[in-house]
Design an enzyme around this catalytic site. Structure first.
Site, PDB file in Angstrom:
ATOM      1  N   TRP A 129      48.482  23.698  49.606  1.00 59.58           N
ATOM      2  CA  TRP A 129      49.912  23.892  49.318  1.00 59.58           C
ATOM      3  C   TRP A 129      50.267  25.352  49.574  1.00 59.58           C
ATOM      4  CZ3 TRP A 129      52.082  25.333  44.034  1.00 59.58           C
ATOM      5  CH2 TRP A 129      53.483  25.228  44.013  1.00 59.58           C
ATOM      6  N   ASP A 210      43.749  22.568  39.960  1.00 62.12           N
ATOM      7  CA  ASP A 210      45.204  22.399  39.984  1.00 62.12           C
ATOM      8  C   ASP A 210      45.482  20.902  40.059  1.00 62.12           C
ATOM      9  OD1 ASP A 210      47.938  22.611  40.250  1.00 62.12           O
ATOM     10  OD2 ASP A 210      47.892  23.299  42.335  1.00 62.12           O
ATOM     11  N   LYS A 245      55.813  15.309  38.089  1.00 61.64           N
ATOM     12  CA  LYS A 245      55.812  14.090  38.893  1.00 61.64           C
ATOM     13  C   LYS A 245      55.595  12.852  38.032  1.00 61.64           C
ATOM     14  CE  LYS A 245      55.556  16.988  42.469  1.00 61.64           C
ATOM     15  NZ  LYS A 245      55.680  18.450  42.324  1.00 61.64           N
TER      16      LYS A 245
END
Length: 396
Positions: A129, A210, A245
């Site tokens: 990312w 993460d 999310k």
């Protein structure tokens, strides 16, 4: 006074969203940003979350939370990430704070590590990312990439990755995604994870997990397996998690950072330094979102309802992967696109190069980021045929 300040080029993903919003074409499709959409193409409000919101008394004063966040929220994070009754939690060896989303966990974790391991360097997967580099590099760490994605096989360069880990200096910080790798959607197998953990133990490295998409791979418990296995091995580590999310609470900025320590005394020391780090950054976390999450996760009935809703979200993502694969098979039998169903989570590396991504956007109004990463959760029945037909025309 500020003429010397350069213009900001903009975040590549968020800027692309703005371009998408200005696109007048009715058939346009946004597969760039990491939002989960339901079958109607809407960002959902989960029933369990809605019920938790309704239970919150908004008439009470909105006073500051402690620097580390609410105790019940932090307890819920530990149980979600490590599992209820985990030995490290029972022994008081986990220092957990409420952070401003998963990004806040990365920021506080990076600042903490830089203060107390100033000679360490960070290793991140290639690719990763984009904001990992901004946040962790912004803390002042030298940054390195370890081999990960294999474009030739749409798999993992596992042997090269492991060989790189075997050369790491002691106390190197290794950023790992335990599930639903962003941007590729490709995760190591359990057997491969065990070998990774073995090497990190041997090198006395510091894992920094993460975990932004827990529940979107194989399940809420299954997706945390790597984190729990590492904790079971007695390794000191950091874990950032997010409810953006899996609770569809993007704007509430609800996340957490947990540091698993060898002893309860060390956990107390670490918690104090995490508090100090928060104080220097944003003083205290946001209130309302943590109340929602805490209300939900600490109520057994709401928690079970939420687990069912996450399962439905995960099932829909899997169905969209299969639907896209099947349509592309029919349209382009010359292509092997089984990788769409082998990858997991919200994101997929489509195999499209930047020129093909540009063509997909300019000719068909289908938006992906330049790397070819696609947000699978942006697919639904009403746009699946169109996206497949568009991709079939641009895939080599």
């Amino acid at each position: 006074m500020f003429e010397h300040v350069p213009r900001y080029a903009g975040d590549p993903i968020l800027s692309l969203v703005q371009t998408f919003l200005k696109d007048p074409r009715e058939h346009k499709v946004n597969l760039s940003i990491g939002f989960y959409y339901d079958g109607a193409g809407k960002v959902p409000v989960l029933g369990s979350v809605s019920q938790a919101r309704d239970r919150i008394d908004t008439s009470v004063p909105a006073v500051y939370l402690p620097m580390e966040g609410d105790a019940q929220y932090r307890k819920a994070i530990q149980e979600t990430v490590l599992g209820a009754g985990h030995r490290a939690v029972a022994e008081g060896r986990v220092a957990t704070i409420h952070t401003l989303g998963g990004s806040g966990a990365l920021k506080v974790g990076a600042d903490f590590l830089k203060a107390h391991f100033p000679g360490s360097e960070i290793w991140i997967s290639d690719p990763t990312w984009e904001n990992h580099y901004n946040i962790l590099g912004g803390a002042g760490f030298p940054m390195h990439a370890f081999p990960y994605y294999d474009a030739a096989t749409n798999g993992i360069r596992f042997d090269e990755m492991l060989a790189t880990f075997e050369t790491l200096p002691e106390r190197s910080i290794v950023l790992l995604q335990p599930c639903c790798h962003n941007p590729t959607g490709i995760d190591p197998s359990r057997e491969q994870w065990l070998k990774i953990i073995d090497v990190l133990v041997a090198r006395n490295a510091i894992p920094f997990f993460d975990m932004a998409y827990q529940g979107f791979g194989d399940g809420l418990e299954e997706d945390a397996w790597v984190v729990r296995e590492t904790a079971d091995r007695g390794i000191a580590m950091l874990v950032g998690n997010s409810f953006s999310k899996n609770m569809s609470l993007y704007g509430e900025r609800v996340g957490g950072l947990s540091v698993v320590c060898p002893t309860a005394d060390e956990a107390g020391r670490v918690l104090g330094q995490l508090q100090a780090t928060v104080r220097k950054n944003y003083s205290s976390p946001a209130l309302f979102g943590s109340r929602v999450v805490s209300t939900l996760l600490n109520d057994p009935a709401l928690r079970e309802e939420w687990k069912g809703e996450v399962a439905q979200m995960r099932t829909r993502i899997h169905a969209m992967r299969k639907g896209l694969r099947d349509r592309l098979h029919a349209l382009r039998p010359d292509l092997d696109v089984d990788y769409f169903v082998n990858q997991r989570g919200m994101f997929s590396y489509t195999g499209l190069n930047p020129a093909q991504v540009d063509r997909l956007r300019d000719e068909f109004g289908v938006y992906l980021i330049q790397s070819g990463r696609m947000c699978v959760a942006g697919l639904f029945e009403a746009n699946l045929d169109y996206v497949a037909a568009s991709m079939a025309k641009v895939l080599a």
